[in-house]
Write a protein that holds these residues in place. Sequence first.
Motif, PDB file in Angstrom:
ATOM      1  N   HIS A  56       0.824  -1.213   0.000  1.00  0.00           N
ATOM      2  CA  HIS A  56       0.000   0.000   0.000  1.00  0.00           C
ATOM      3  C   HIS A  56       0.856   1.259   0.000  1.00  0.00           C
ATOM      4  O   HIS A  56       0.342   2.360   0.165  1.00  0.00           O
ATOM      5  N   GLY A  57       2.173   1.113  -0.138  1.00  0.00           N
ATOM      6  CA  GLY A  57       3.077   2.257  -0.132  1.00  0.00           C
ATOM      7  C   GLY A  57       3.829   2.361   1.186  1.00  0.00           C
ATOM      8  O   GLY A  57       3.836   1.438   2.007  1.00  0.00           O
ATOM      9  N   LYS A  58       4.444   3.516   1.400  1.00  0.00           N
ATOM     10  CA  LYS A  58       5.190   3.749   2.632  1.00  0.00           C
ATOM     11  C   LYS A  58       4.238   3.759   3.823  1.00  0.00           C
ATOM     12  O   LYS A  58       3.093   4.202   3.708  1.00  0.00           O
ATOM     13  N   ALA A  59       4.735   3.284   4.957  1.00  0.00           N
ATOM     14  CA  ALA A  59       3.916   3.268   6.170  1.00  0.00           C
ATOM     15  C   ALA A  59       4.776   3.636   7.365  1.00  0.00           C
ATOM     16  O   ALA A  59       5.989   3.442   7.357  1.00  0.00           O
ATOM     17  N   PHE A  60       4.121   4.190   8.391  1.00  0.00           N
ATOM     18  CA  PHE A  60       4.804   4.418   9.658  1.00  0.00           C
ATOM     19  C   PHE A  60       3.875   4.006  10.793  1.00  0.00           C
ATOM     20  O   PHE A  60       2.655   4.003  10.644  1.00  0.00           O
ATOM     21  N   PHE A  61       4.489   3.612  11.929  1.00  0.00           N
ATOM     22  CA  PHE A  61       3.694   3.033  13.014  1.00  0.00           C
ATOM     23  C   PHE A  61       4.319   3.326  14.368  1.00  0.00           C
ATOM     24  O   PHE A  61       5.465   3.747  14.469  1.00  0.00           O
ATOM     25  N   HIS A  62       3.521   3.067  15.393  1.00  0.00           N
ATOM     26  CA  HIS A  62       4.009   3.130  16.771  1.00  0.00           C
ATOM     27  C   HIS A  62       3.097   2.250  17.612  1.00  0.00           C
ATOM     28  O   HIS A  62       1.967   1.965  17.241  1.00  0.00           O
ATOM     29  N   SER A  63       3.607   1.820  18.745  1.00  0.00           N
ATOM     30  CA  SER A  63       2.806   1.005  19.662  1.00  0.00           C
ATOM     31  C   SER A  63       3.207   1.346  21.083  1.00  0.00           C
ATOM     32  O   SER A  63       4.209   2.014  21.327  1.00  0.00           O
ATOM     33  N   GLY A  64       2.405   0.878  22.015  1.00  0.00           N
ATOM     34  CA  GLY A  64       2.694   1.098  23.426  1.00  0.00           C
ATOM     35  C   GLY A  64       1.948   0.095  24.274  1.00  0.00           C
ATOM     36  O   GLY A  64       0.989  -0.526  23.825  1.00  0.00           O
ATOM     37  N   HIS A  65       2.408  -0.068  25.512  1.00  0.00           N
ATOM     38  CA  HIS A  65       1.742  -1.000  26.417  1.00  0.00           C
ATOM     39  C   HIS A  65       2.173  -0.733  27.854  1.00  0.00           C
ATOM     40  O   HIS A  65       3.197  -0.119  28.119  1.00  0.00           O
ATOM     41  N   SER A  66       1.332  -1.172  28.754  1.00  0.00           N
ATOM     42  CA  SER A  66       1.613  -1.166  30.184  1.00  0.00           C
ATOM     43  C   SER A  66       0.699  -2.219  30.786  1.00  0.00           C
ATOM     44  O   SER A  66      -0.013  -2.913  30.064  1.00  0.00           O
ATOM     45  N   ASP A  67       0.719  -2.343  32.089  1.00  0.00           N
ATOM     46  CA  ASP A  67      -0.147  -3.330  32.730  1.00  0.00           C
ATOM     47  C   ASP A  67      -1.610  -3.002  32.432  1.00  0.00           C
ATOM     48  O   ASP A  67      -2.097  -1.935  32.777  1.00  0.00           O
ATOM     49  N   GLY A  68      -2.290  -3.904  31.747  1.00  0.00           N
ATOM     50  CA  GLY A  68      -3.716  -3.762  31.513  1.00  0.00           C
ATOM     51  C   GLY A  68      -4.116  -3.079  30.221  1.00  0.00           C
ATOM     52  O   GLY A  68      -5.303  -2.945  29.952  1.00  0.00           O
ATOM     53  N   TRP A  69      -3.194  -2.648  29.410  1.00  0.00           N
ATOM     54  CA  TRP A  69      -3.584  -2.040  28.140  1.00  0.00           C
ATOM     55  C   TRP A  69      -2.464  -2.161  27.110  1.00  0.00           C
ATOM     56  O   TRP A  69      -1.299  -2.307  27.456  1.00  0.00           O
ATOM     57  N   ASN A  71      -1.662  -0.764  22.728  1.00  0.00           N
ATOM     58  CA  ASN A  71      -2.165  -0.061  21.556  1.00  0.00           C
ATOM     59  C   ASN A  71      -1.177  -0.179  20.407  1.00  0.00           C
ATOM     60  O   ASN A  71       0.001  -0.466  20.599  1.00  0.00           O
ATOM     61  N   TYR A  72      -1.682   0.038  19.211  1.00  0.00           N
ATOM     62  CA  TYR A  72      -0.876   0.006  17.997  1.00  0.00           C
ATOM     63  C   TYR A  72      -1.573   0.869  16.963  1.00  0.00           C
ATOM     64  O   TYR A  72      -2.799   0.860  16.859  1.00  0.00           O
ATOM     65  N   TRP A  73      -0.809   1.644  16.227  1.00  0.00           N
ATOM     66  CA  TRP A  73      -1.382   2.367  15.096  1.00  0.00           C
ATOM     67  C   TRP A  73      -0.412   2.319  13.932  1.00  0.00           C
ATOM     68  O   TRP A  73       0.795   2.214  14.102  1.00  0.00           O
ATOM     69  N   VAL A  74      -0.963   2.371  12.740  1.00  0.00           N
ATOM     70  CA  VAL A  74      -0.173   2.383  11.512  1.00  0.00           C
ATOM     71  C   VAL A  74      -0.844   3.349  10.536  1.00  0.00           C
ATOM     72  O   VAL A  74      -2.075   3.412  10.454  1.00  0.00           O
ATOM     73  N   ALA A  75      -0.022   4.123   9.835  1.00  0.00           N
ATOM     74  CA  ALA A  75      -0.531   5.103   8.876  1.00  0.00           C
ATOM     75  C   ALA A  75       0.096   4.865   7.508  1.00  0.00           C
ATOM     76  O   ALA A  75       1.276   4.526   7.404  1.00  0.00           O
ATOM     77  N   TYR A  76      -0.720   5.028   6.488  1.00  0.00           N
ATOM     78  CA  TYR A  76      -0.299   4.902   5.099  1.00  0.00           C
ATOM     79  C   TYR A  76      -0.549   6.250   4.423  1.00  0.00           C
ATOM     80  O   TYR A  76      -1.640   6.490   3.896  1.00  0.00           O
ATOM     81  N   MET A  86      -6.740  -0.011  20.045  1.00  0.00           N
ATOM     82  CA  MET A  86      -6.531   0.226  21.467  1.00  0.00           C
ATOM     83  C   MET A  86      -7.232  -0.866  22.249  1.00  0.00           C
ATOM     84  O   MET A  86      -8.314  -1.299  21.875  1.00  0.00           O
ATOM     85  N   SER A  87      -6.606  -1.311  23.325  1.00  0.00           N
ATOM     86  CA  SER A  87      -7.164  -2.413  24.086  1.00  0.00           C
ATOM     87  C   SER A  87      -6.967  -2.196  25.583  1.00  0.00           C
ATOM     88  O   SER A  87      -5.915  -1.752  26.014  1.00  0.00           O
ATOM     89  N   ASN A  88      -7.968  -2.563  26.347  1.00  0.00           N
ATOM     90  CA  ASN A  88      -7.871  -2.593  27.814  1.00  0.00           C
ATOM     91  C   ASN A  88      -7.588  -4.007  28.240  1.00  0.00           C
ATOM     92  O   ASN A  88      -8.286  -4.591  29.070  1.00  0.00           O
ATOM     93  N   SER A  89      -6.529  -4.591  27.682  1.00  0.00           N
ATOM     94  CA  SER A  89      -6.208  -5.982  27.945  1.00  0.00           C
ATOM     95  C   SER A  89      -4.724  -6.240  27.752  1.00  0.00           C
ATOM     96  O   SER A  89      -4.094  -5.622  26.901  1.00  0.00           O
ATOM     97  N   ASP A  90      -4.184  -7.166  28.512  1.00  0.00           N
ATOM     98  CA  ASP A  90      -2.812  -7.614  28.298  1.00  0.00           C
ATOM     99  C   ASP A  90      -2.744  -8.656  27.191  1.00  0.00           C
ATOM    100  O   ASP A  90      -1.655  -9.061  26.780  1.00  0.00           O
ATOM    101  N   ASN A  91      -3.893  -9.116  26.707  1.00  0.00           N
ATOM    102  CA  ASN A  91      -3.952 -10.180  25.699  1.00  0.00           C
ATOM    103  C   ASN A  91      -4.216  -9.635  24.297  1.00  0.00           C
ATOM    104  O   ASN A  91      -4.629 -10.376  23.424  1.00  0.00           O
ATOM    105  N   PHE A  92      -4.015  -8.390  24.075  1.00  0.00           N
ATOM    106  CA  PHE A  92      -4.278  -7.726  22.796  1.00  0.00           C
ATOM    107  C   PHE A  92      -3.476  -8.339  21.677  1.00  0.00           C
ATOM    108  O   PHE A  92      -2.350  -8.649  21.753  1.00  0.00           O
TER     109      PHE A  92
END
Length: 92
Positions: A56-69, A71-76, A86-92
């Motif tokens: 789909h072309g160039k992409a950039f992304f970032h993610s994060g986590h801590s106890d109980g949550w 997240n991940y995002w990617v942009a094209y 985004m998740s309120n879970s450690d099992n995301f």
Amino acid sequence: MKKKGLSKDSFDELLKPQIKVASERGFGPLRDRFEDKDKDIKLSWGLGLGLFQSSHGKAFFHSGHSDGWQNYWVAYPDKKIAVVLMSNSDNF
């Protein structure tokens, strides 16, 4: 993605590959195990963002986590789309 808030030079530098990702893990016991499995997508780090090439072309992304949550995002930017998970879970 709208290129607002930064000068053109700053925006270009933000999305310029700074560090090629060639190891299976960036930290821990596998940090020195180098591979070329991601060379086709040109996986690298820019200034605080992950970068890669996709069908789909160039992409950039970032993610994060801590106890109980997590997240991940990617942009094209060429397609003008982004996905945010985004998740309120450690099992995301």
